[in-house]
Design an enzyme around this catalytic site. Structure first.
Site, PDB file in Angstrom:
ATOM      1  N   HIS A 181      -4.678   1.988  31.374  1.00  0.00           N
ATOM      2  CA  HIS A 181      -5.489   1.836  30.158  1.00  0.00           C
ATOM      3  C   HIS A 181      -6.618   0.848  30.473  1.00  0.00           C
ATOM      4  CE1 HIS A 181      -6.377   0.422  26.044  1.00  0.00           C
ATOM      5  NE2 HIS A 181      -5.752   1.488  25.592  1.00  0.00           N
ATOM      6  N   ASP A 188       2.450  -3.445  32.257  1.00  0.00           N
ATOM      7  CA  ASP A 188       1.921  -3.148  30.924  1.00  0.00           C
ATOM      8  C   ASP A 188       2.951  -2.259  30.214  1.00  0.00           C
ATOM      9  OD1 ASP A 188       0.720  -2.045  28.730  1.00  0.00           O
ATOM     10  OD2 ASP A 188      -1.145  -1.480  29.733  1.00  0.00           O
ATOM     11  N   GLN A 225       3.389   1.163  26.137  1.00  0.00           N
ATOM     12  CA  GLN A 225       3.908   2.499  25.779  1.00  0.00           C
ATOM     13  C   GLN A 225       5.375   2.659  26.176  1.00  0.00           C
ATOM     14  OE1 GLN A 225       2.343   4.570  23.929  1.00  0.00           O
ATOM     15  NE2 GLN A 225       0.274   3.737  24.026  1.00  0.00           N
ATOM     16  N   LYS A 280       2.653  -1.162  18.147  1.00  0.00           N
ATOM     17  CA  LYS A 280       3.088   0.118  18.723  1.00  0.00           C
ATOM     18  C   LYS A 280       4.604   0.275  18.621  1.00  0.00           C
ATOM     19  CE  LYS A 280      -0.731   0.492  21.997  1.00  0.00           C
ATOM     20  NZ  LYS A 280      -1.593   1.510  21.414  1.00  0.00           N
ATOM     21  N   CYS A 304      -8.928   5.665  26.205  1.00  0.00           N
ATOM     22  CA  CYS A 304      -9.147   4.399  26.928  1.00  0.00           C
ATOM     23  C   CYS A 304      -8.633   4.489  28.361  1.00  0.00           C
ATOM     24  CB  CYS A 304      -8.487   3.208  26.221  1.00  0.00           C
ATOM     25  SG  CYS A 304      -9.146   2.908  24.611  1.00  0.00           S
TER      26      CYS A 304
END
Ligand code: PLP
Length: 408
Positions: free
Chosen positions: A125, A202, A205, A228, A366
């Site tokens: 991202h 990261d 997600q 999220k 993104c």
């Protein structure tokens, strides 16, 4: 295991889902961008402002102590959720983006010099690209990029071959926000650690969909966003190993992050406060913890299992769409599905689906370098949460069929 009747009950917790748009039942398939909030999370925000709102840490009075305790309990809840050793390893940020910027700046200040390298992957991202690019510019360093195959799988041998004495950090996404690919981060970290290189993961997600154990992964840094994972916007997390955080300078200066200040010299507060300058979002952190407890109650394993069944079902049903091309097929995936249909622009599909009551995301998500890699302008992306149903997928596929008949 979650069944239809459980989902009906769960959906009732999310008031936004029962509304109509354009006179149709709303179908919300944009969960990778942000998830909807259960009523208890919103109530927690209201309760915070109505019952114990007062600035934290500095007050001796009753309300301030209540707010401080609630904020620090929230930190413990986050630590438990990702299996961190202790709550001091959890730094509250505004989200994933701020957490990565914090590390890029602060780790960069402490450990990076001209000629050094940061390794990331082609599927990152922009949040996990641009802060490192800025660091590279600031310190005359180089970015190295791990390539992927046509299915979206990382070339691990090329990754390992990239590592050298100038590699200062690996920054890698746990789950791709475009492909849904679950990367083998445990293996990536193990390889990096063999070369004494720390890894930032990261997890934006990943945390909403799969069980995350930062200790088992042995991640040096792990970042994610509250919004999220059914929490409010504006709150996120940086988990970091103490051995790194201790040696990193503050990211921002201000109140909270200091021990003493004089015009001659300032000394910094202990962890985690050294990295939390200014008044934090103590109402948001508590609502965020409520969201994590809500997820925990349903059970992340049951969520993963249910979402996998939904995704399998969608993949099967989508086969009836002419000229559909699913982008990313690694087997190991979450509930994110990206596709192209012939040469129809994703935006046109998104606009027409919207008019039929279905929220999907279109565009580059993104992740422009990933779009360039696949040589496509963007994709249509559906991303399911545990409150979505097979009936919604049926309605969506029928709507998509209609849209494709119009456009193709
Ligand atoms: N990383 C990934 C993989 C994401 O999907 C996102 C958001 O879509 C981000 C980082 C940025 O998250 P935020 O905008 O909440 O900071």
């Amino acid at each position: 295991m979650l069944h239809e009747k459980d989902i009906r009950k769960i959906r009732a917790d999310f008031p936004i889902l029962s509304q109509k748009i354009y006179d149709r039942e709303l179908i919300y398939f944009d969960n990778a961008a942000t998830t909807q909030k259960p009523e208890i999370v919103v109530k927690k925000i209201e309760n915070g402002y109505f019952r114990y709102n007062a600035n934290i840490h500095r007050g001796v009075h009753y309300l301030s102590q209540m707010a401080t305790d609630a904020h620090e309990d929230a930190r413990q809840t986050v630590a438990n959720f990702i299996k961190a050793d202790k709550k001091e390893d959890i730094i509250f940020t505004r989200g994933t983006t701020e957490a990565i910027n914090l590390v890029a700046f602060s780790f960069g200040e402490a450990f990076c010099w001209a000629g050094d390298e940061i390794v990331l992957s082609v599927m990152e991202h922009h949040s996990n690209i641009v802060p490192w690019q800025m660091l590279c510019k600031r310190k005359a360093m180089k970015l190295r990029v791990i390539p992927i195959d046509e299915n979206g799988k990382l070339y691990l041998d090329e990754y390992e071959a990239m590592l050298n004495e100038r590699t200062k950090l690996i920054a890698i996404t746990h789950v791709s926000n475009v492909l849904g690919t679950i990367n083998p981060v445990e293996q990536i970290i193990e390889i990096a650690h063999r070369h004494d290189i720390p890894v930032l993961v990261d997890g934006a997600q990943a945390v909403p969909h799969i069980a995350v154990d930062v200790k088992k992964l042995d991640a040096d840094f792990y970042v994610f966003s509250g919004h999220k994972v059914y929490g409010p916007t504006g709150v996120g997390v940086l988990y970091g190993k103490e051995k790194w955080l201790e040696r990193m300078p503050p990211y921002q200066g201000g109140g909270e992050m200091i021990a003493t200040v004089s015009f001659e010299k300032t000394t910094y507060n202990e962890l985690p406060f050294k990295f939390e300058a200014g008044t934090p979002d103590y109402i948001g952190s508590v609502a965020f913890a409520e969201a994590l407890e809500y997820v925990e109650k349903i059970g992340i394993k049951s969520i993963a299992d249910y979402e996998n069944r939904l995704t399998e079902y969608a993949l099967e049903r989508l086969k009836i769409i002419r000229n559909i091309r699913i982008i990313g097929n690694t087997g190991q995936r979450t509930s994110v599905l990206s596709f192209m249909i012939g040469d129809i622009h994703p935006y046109d599909i998104g606009i027409l689906l919207d008019k039929l009551g279905i929220a999907v995301r279109t565009g580059h998500h993104c992740a422009q370098p990933l779009m360039d890699y696949f040589n496509i302008p963007g994709t249509v992306r559906t991303s399911f949460a545990f409150y979505n149903t097979k009936e919604e997928i049926d309605t969506f596929v029928a709507a998509l069929q209609k849209v494709v008949d119009m456009l193709l």
